[in-house]
Design a protein around this motif. Structure first.
Motif, PDB file in Angstrom:
ATOM      1  N   THR A  57       3.545  17.664  19.400  1.00 21.07           N
ATOM      2  CA  THR A  57       4.467  18.685  18.899  1.00 21.07           C
ATOM      3  C   THR A  57       5.052  18.254  17.559  1.00 21.07           C
ATOM      4  OG1 THR A  57       5.026  19.402  21.132  1.00 21.07           O
ATOM      5  CG2 THR A  57       6.598  19.957  19.394  1.00 21.07           C
ATOM      6  N   ASN A  58       5.452  16.995  17.472  1.00 23.53           N
ATOM      7  CA  ASN A  58       5.998  16.490  16.211  1.00 23.53           C
ATOM      8  C   ASN A  58       4.957  16.529  15.096  1.00 23.53           C
ATOM      9  OD1 ASN A  58       8.497  16.014  17.349  1.00 23.53           O
ATOM     10  ND2 ASN A  58       8.104  13.854  17.755  1.00 23.53           N
ATOM     11  N   GLN A  59       3.716  16.210  15.430  1.00 27.69           N
ATOM     12  CA  GLN A  59       2.650  16.277  14.432  1.00 27.69           C
ATOM     13  C   GLN A  59       2.496  17.701  13.908  1.00 27.69           C
ATOM     14  OE1 GLN A  59       0.486  13.777  13.156  1.00 27.69           O
ATOM     15  NE2 GLN A  59       2.044  12.452  14.029  1.00 27.69           N
ATOM     16  N   LEU A  60       2.477  18.672  14.819  1.00 33.14           N
ATOM     17  CA  LEU A  60       2.336  20.075  14.415  1.00 33.14           C
ATOM     18  C   LEU A  60       3.528  20.541  13.590  1.00 33.14           C
ATOM     19  CD1 LEU A  60       0.862  21.574  17.701  1.00 33.14           C
ATOM     20  CD2 LEU A  60      -0.324  21.207  15.531  1.00 33.14           C
ATOM     21  N   GLN A  61       4.740  20.155  14.001  1.00 37.94           N
ATOM     22  CA  GLN A  61       5.926  20.555  13.241  1.00 37.94           C
ATOM     23  C   GLN A  61       5.891  19.953  11.844  1.00 37.94           C
ATOM     24  OE1 GLN A  61       9.096  19.294  15.852  1.00 37.94           O
ATOM     25  NE2 GLN A  61       9.253  21.316  16.812  1.00 37.94           N
ATOM     26  N   GLY A  62       5.438  18.712  11.723  1.00 42.50           N
ATOM     27  CA  GLY A  62       5.320  18.082  10.404  1.00 42.50           C
ATOM     28  C   GLY A  62       4.325  18.821   9.524  1.00 42.50           C
ATOM     29  N   GLN A  63       3.201  19.222  10.109  1.00 38.26           N
ATOM     30  CA  GLN A  63       2.204  19.967   9.337  1.00 38.26           C
ATOM     31  C   GLN A  63       2.776  21.297   8.861  1.00 38.26           C
ATOM     32  OE1 GLN A  63      -1.215  20.370  11.855  1.00 38.26           O
ATOM     33  NE2 GLN A  63      -1.857  18.249  11.612  1.00 38.26           N
ATOM     34  N   ILE A  64       3.483  21.986   9.741  1.00 35.02           N
ATOM     35  CA  ILE A  64       4.083  23.278   9.375  1.00 35.02           C
ATOM     36  C   ILE A  64       5.101  23.090   8.263  1.00 35.02           C
ATOM     37  CG2 ILE A  64       5.590  25.135  10.199  1.00 35.02           C
ATOM     38  CD1 ILE A  64       4.155  24.814  12.949  1.00 35.02           C
TER      39      ILE A  64
END
Length: 83
Positions: A57-64
């Protein structure tokens, strides 16, 4: 993540060595210890899955956030020739 969860489910479904050999714990104290051990292992597996989910989830939020922080270029100016 799905592969990780499937692996854990497969391991959880596998028979325990003592049960696979039809060995019954000798006394109540041993049964209690094995129950506690299973509970600890189950909690560890659950925490591992939660940690993996938080990481992804943190990886996806960082990408966004990175995609949103890159401002789109301003539109090209419209040049009208003089007559």
């Amino acid at each position: 993540m799905r592969a990780h969860a499937l692996l854990i489910l497969a391991l959880a479904a596998a028979p325990l060595p003592a049960l696979a050999q039809n060995q019954v714990p000798t006394n109540r104290a041993q049964q209690r210890v094995e129950g506690i051990n299973r509970s600890i292992e189950s909690g560890a597996e659950s925490r591992s899955i939660q940690q993996q989910n938080r990481f992804e989830t943190n990886q996806l939020q960082g990408q966004i956030q990175r995609q949103q922080s890159i401002a789109p270029p301003p539109p090209a100016p419209i040049v009208v020739p003089h007559r």
